[in-house]
Design an enzyme around this catalytic site. Structure first.
Site, mmCIF file in Angstrom:
data_model
loop_
_atom_site.group_PDB
_atom_site.id
_atom_site.type_symbol
_atom_site.label_atom_id
_atom_site.label_comp_id
_atom_site.label_asym_id
_atom_site.label_seq_id
_atom_site.Cartn_x
_atom_site.Cartn_y
_atom_site.Cartn_z
ATOM 1 N N GLU A 188 0.725 -1.235 0.159
ATOM 2 C CA GLU A 188 -0.066 0.155 -0.093
ATOM 3 C C GLU A 188 0.854 1.337 -0.129
ATOM 4 O O GLU A 188 0.792 2.131 0.952
ATOM 5 C CB GLU A 188 -0.984 -0.210 1.250
ATOM 6 C CG GLU A 188 -2.002 -1.370 1.392
ATOM 7 C CD GLU A 188 -3.011 -1.128 2.303
ATOM 8 O OE1 GLU A 188 -2.933 -0.173 3.160
ATOM 9 O OE2 GLU A 188 -3.916 -1.931 2.413
ATOM 10 N N GLU B 30 -5.062 -8.817 0.956
ATOM 11 C CA GLU B 30 -5.909 -8.662 1.786
ATOM 12 C C GLU B 30 -7.368 -8.360 1.723
ATOM 13 O O GLU B 30 -7.597 -7.683 0.754
ATOM 14 C CB GLU B 30 -5.347 -7.310 2.696
ATOM 15 C CG GLU B 30 -3.828 -7.351 3.145
ATOM 16 C CD GLU B 30 -3.396 -5.913 4.040
ATOM 17 O OE1 GLU B 30 -4.246 -5.301 4.496
ATOM 18 O OE2 GLU B 30 -2.128 -5.853 4.023
HETATM 19 C C1 BG6 Z 1 -4.541 -2.571 5.502
HETATM 20 C C2 BG6 Z 1 -2.986 -2.396 6.059
HETATM 21 O O1 BG6 Z 1 -4.815 -1.287 4.883
HETATM 22 O O2 BG6 Z 1 -5.538 -2.245 6.549
HETATM 23 C C3 BG6 Z 1 -2.779 -2.996 7.323
HETATM 24 O O3 BG6 Z 1 -2.278 -3.101 4.992
HETATM 25 C C4 BG6 Z 1 -4.121 -2.622 8.156
HETATM 26 O O4 BG6 Z 1 -1.564 -2.736 7.729
HETATM 27 C C5 BG6 Z 1 -5.321 -3.080 7.786
HETATM 28 O O5 BG6 Z 1 -3.549 -3.164 9.581
HETATM 29 C C6 BG6 Z 1 -6.429 -2.661 8.660
HETATM 30 O O6 BG6 Z 1 -6.355 -1.344 8.980
HETATM 31 P P1 BG6 Z 1 -6.947 -0.748 10.458
HETATM 32 O O7 BG6 Z 1 -6.706 0.746 10.294
HETATM 33 O O8 BG6 Z 1 -8.589 -0.883 10.136
HETATM 34 O O9 BG6 Z 1 -6.645 -1.468 11.344
#
Ligand code: BG6
Length: 465
Positions: free
Chosen positions: A168, A369
């Site tokens: 990202e 992800e």
């Molecule tokens: C993604 C990232 O954008 O979202 C992760 O690659 C991150 O590092 C995940 O933990 C969830 O984000 P958040 O802010 O909801 O914990």
């Protein structure tokens, strides 16, 4: 049980985390920008929880990876921390304990039948390099990153065959230089534009070195992980559509196009030139970007971007900002995850799949992800002590259905990774929202498989659901 959605043979079923979010700072010789931010402003982090312990992966990787195996996954992504592996950023001298640690993690992945996917940067710039050189604003830092990455390839390339240059990268631009959610929390559009370019250059330089070192022989592949937030316009009206195109060019295709096509989107270049905020580049660098595109793409998908033509007043005090061309659109009736404040829109998985098929040469790609962060999961603990996270299972099923549709129409997707195997520390949100298949009790570091962890095991066994 009949399987309605069957996936391709050898499909990657896995889950992703990162070094800074799982390991804890134990024995680390340098601080990242997040370590430093926590040290100087702990109150900026949810409940004052920082990265010091995270989910203790530095100490418990053996047990943790055994749990990941227990829920049946066949692949696993984490990242190598620059601040752990390298002792001297200029010479690339390594820290022996860092080498030992990552060797153990990689070997344990393989022993547990988990294909290791290694990422090289997950928001964890060494803070010294920011203070000394301005971090990603500096092309010297781009070259120092290549020094670090060479060490990674030398030390681990015999066993790690799938590498990603960045996770990202646009979030670094947004967080550090536009919207103030990563240290140093600047608001500086011009610097943001240079950083956007430098990160693209860094990725291409890493790919160049990967091939020059012969890491592509023997099955090695290199990619990048991008968070795609496709910009849907409020209406089909010309101004809304134009606003969405510009939003897309700044937040999505600014990395997607160079990574796959070797050049930046026209519309972005036009705007930056017209506004006199264009990055500084050389012919030689642009050649490197052109000649070093990725083998595969990782897509992080959480939420779409909804955009409308600019209606709000432009805040001149901030200087140049991409937001002068669009406003975010809160679509009435949209489905929300109230804990994270993100829209839930599974249909987008299909749109992404078709976009890659039709506009990006149908490059091999995977979902790197996808996940749902929920606060207060203790309230779903049953009499046996298991979190019954049916909402998460439903979320995954819906997203997988749309992904399946894209694949059945020819999109070249080879896997699905969730965020995340074990609840982990999430930047300034710390442990507010939990995403894992496996829960962590922060007081004891006890780890317990959730209902979704049992569910995914069956999905992997059946290669579908
Ligand atoms: C993604 C990232 O954008 O979202 C992760 O690659 C991150 O590092 C995940 O933990 C969830 O984000 P958040 O802010 O909801 O914990």
């Amino acid at each position: 049980m009949s399987i309605q959605f069957k996936f391709l043979e050898n499909f990657w079923w896995g889950s992703a985390t990162s070094g800074p979010q799982s390991e804890g700072r134990f024995n680390k010789k340098h601080d990242s920008v997040f370590d430093h931010w926590f040290d100087i402003e702990p109150e900026a982090f949810f409940d004052g929880v920082g990265p010091n312990v995270a989910s203790n992966f530095y100490n418990s990787h053996k047990e943790d990876l055994a749990l990941v195996k227990e829920i049946g996954l066949n692949s696993f992504r984490t990242s190598i921390q620059w601040t752990r592996l390298i002792k001297d950023f200029e010479t690339g001298e390594v820290d022996e304990d860092g080498v030992r640690f990552y060797n153990e993690v990689i070997d344990e992945c393989i022993e547990n039948g988990l294909l290791p996917v290694m990422n090289l940067h997950h928001f964890d710039l060494p803070v010294e390099l920011y203070h000394q050189y301005g971090g990603w604003e500096s092309k010297h830092v781009v070259d120092l990153f290549v020094v670090f990455v060479k060490k990674c390839f030398e030390l681990f390339g015999d066993r790690v065959k799938y590498w990603t240059t960045f996770n990202e990268p646009i979030v670094v631009v947004e967080g550090e230089y536009l919207y103030q959610f990563h240290y140093p929390k600047l608001v500086d559009g011009k610097k943001a534009v240079q950083v956007l370019y430098n990160l693209n250059l860094a990725s291409a330089k890493v790919i160049e070195v990967f091939r020059a070192m012969g890491c592509d022989k023997d099955g090695g592949k290199i990619g990048i992980v991008l968070n795609l937030t496709p910009a849907y316009p409020r209406s089909n009206g010309e101004e809304d559509v134009r606003a969405a195109q510009i939003g897309d060019s700044f937040f999505n295709t600014s990395f997607l196009d160079p990574a796959i096509k070797g050049h930046f989107p026209e519309i972005l270049i036009e705007i930056l030139e017209k506004d006199n905020v264009m990055w500084k580049s050389t012919e030689e660098e642009l050649e490197i970007i052109k000649n070093n595109t990725i083998d595969f793409l990782g897509v992080n998908y959480y939420q779409p971007r909804r955009v409308k033509a600019k209606e709000s007043e432009i805040d001149e005090s901030k200087g140049w900002m991409p937001d002068k061309y669009f406003d975010n659109y809160e679509m009435p009736g949209r489905r929300m995850n109230p804990y994270r404040g993100w829209e839930i829109y599974p249909e987008c998985m299909y749109d992404i799949a078709i976009n890659i098929r039709d506009n990006y040469n149908n490059i091999p790609w995977y979902i790197s992800e996808n996940g749902m962060g929920v606060e207060g999961e203790e309230k779903y603990i049953n009499a046996d002590g298991i979190i019954e996270d049916d909402y998460r299972i439903d979320f995954y099923k819906e997203h997988l259905e749309y992904l399946h549709k894209g694949i059945s129409e020819g999109s070249n997707c080879f896997g699905y990774h969730t965020w995340t195997p074990i609840d982990c520390w999430s930047w300034s949100n710390a442990y507010k929202n939990r995403y894992g298949f496996i829960a962590v009790d922060l007081d004891t570091q006890r780890k317990t498989i959730k209902k979704s962890g049992r569910w995914i095991k069956e999905v992997v066994e059946n290669n579908g659901f």
